[in-house]
Design a protein around this motif. Sequence first.
Motif, mmCIF file in Angstrom:
data_model
loop_
_atom_site.group_PDB
_atom_site.id
_atom_site.type_symbol
_atom_site.label_atom_id
_atom_site.label_comp_id
_atom_site.label_asym_id
_atom_site.label_seq_id
_atom_site.Cartn_x
_atom_site.Cartn_y
_atom_site.Cartn_z
ATOM 1 N N LYS A 300 0.828 -1.205 0.000
ATOM 2 C CA LYS A 300 0.000 0.000 0.000
ATOM 3 C C LYS A 300 0.866 1.261 0.000
ATOM 4 O O LYS A 300 0.660 2.172 -0.788
ATOM 5 N N ASN A 301 1.854 1.317 0.902
ATOM 6 C CA ASN A 301 2.743 2.480 0.926
ATOM 7 C C ASN A 301 4.218 2.088 0.937
ATOM 8 O O ASN A 301 5.097 2.878 1.282
ATOM 9 N N MET A 329 2.721 5.167 -7.173
ATOM 10 C CA MET A 329 1.584 5.088 -6.254
ATOM 11 C C MET A 329 2.068 4.837 -4.827
ATOM 12 O O MET A 329 1.595 5.463 -3.868
ATOM 13 N N LYS A 332 3.504 8.036 -3.332
ATOM 14 C CA LYS A 332 2.474 8.998 -2.932
ATOM 15 C C LYS A 332 1.812 8.585 -1.619
ATOM 16 O O LYS A 332 1.524 9.418 -0.755
ATOM 17 N N GLU A 333 1.562 7.291 -1.473
ATOM 18 C CA GLU A 333 0.972 6.793 -0.224
ATOM 19 C C GLU A 333 1.960 6.907 0.938
ATOM 20 O O GLU A 333 1.571 7.205 2.071
ATOM 21 N N LYS A 336 2.144 10.138 3.004
ATOM 22 C CA LYS A 336 1.109 10.406 4.002
ATOM 23 C C LYS A 336 1.603 10.171 5.433
ATOM 24 O O LYS A 336 0.910 10.500 6.396
#
Length: 368
Positions: A300-301, A329, A332-333, A336
């Motif tokens: 995911k990240n 992607m 970008k995650e 966060k």
Amino acid sequence: MKIRILFVISLLKYGGAQKILSFLANNLSSRGYEVYIYTFAGNTIDYKLNKEVIVLYEDKVHKNILVKKFAPFFKTRRIIKQINPDVVISFLTNANFLSIICTMFTKIPVIISERSDPYYEKNIMLSFMRLFYRFADGAVFQTTGARNYYSEKIRKISTVIPNPVIGEYENSLLPFSKRKNEIAFIARFDIKQKRQDVIVKAFKKVVEKYKEMKLVFYGDGPDLEKIMRMVERYNLSNNVIFKGKIDNVNCALKDAKLFVLTSDYEGIPNALIEAMSIGLPVISTDCSPGGARSLIEHKKNGLLVPRGDIDELANSIIYLLDNPDIAEMLGKEAKKIIETLDSNKILDLWEDYLKKILKKVTKKQTTT
């Protein structure tokens, strides 16, 4: 009256624990606390401190082994008596032990901060020093995994506070396709913990497909020459760059395609946090006792790989190079993390816990 805090650590040289101590000292002083730092093993100060933070240090470190071992107890006791702090906060095992001993038979509470991995970093002396943790008034751990190593008594008085994102970060991200063909690796050259040997072996496989890729090492340490020789032995001299120790991590990393961490054990890796904060796709070993896992949600990240698994690490690097959209992607995650580990949020956790311990100790003293 201002609450007076005394931080105790051996030295303020470059390192994860030292960075967080400096962060706390600066920000707590800005919030109105009276802050002191005592370094009992020398006068090395590698971090910028606010002018309000008062630093005391020992510049006369004895060469005699026996004197060198016992002198800090008398000197630290003297400093504590001189400052008379409302609370002592110590960082790293030796400082934790020292602070507990030197505040015995006083009413001064001690909050210890364990920054290492007790499952890996242990010997007879460390085990002996950690026996005294039960006499601390509070304890801060970076991960639940590290806290679970200790007894129920210590767990009950403790809290888990991760490291913050420190510094300012640009909102804009350089597209993955426009980044340099570099894989960034930041760590002290200590093969036992950081496992630079694993990334070199994995990178050998990466270069077979991506001949233009560079592996860029940032840092220094005792095993630097060993890794240099290993790079030569694997015929990777044209693809591996040694940049040495750097001050501005963000500038060094922002144009790299990937960040890789291969440690067998860590607290919470500051370098990993910094890489995620600037939006780099990250790959990390699932290092003990769970610091990387607390930051990375696999696929995911970032990507997590088993410790010491050279093939899985190589395959993960190649996978992201083969799939730039996925890499972008993940980056970008990863960015966060800035919201999750916001410095003010982390500082609030420290301050709330500090007040909790002081209130608890005050209540105990008034009822006895």
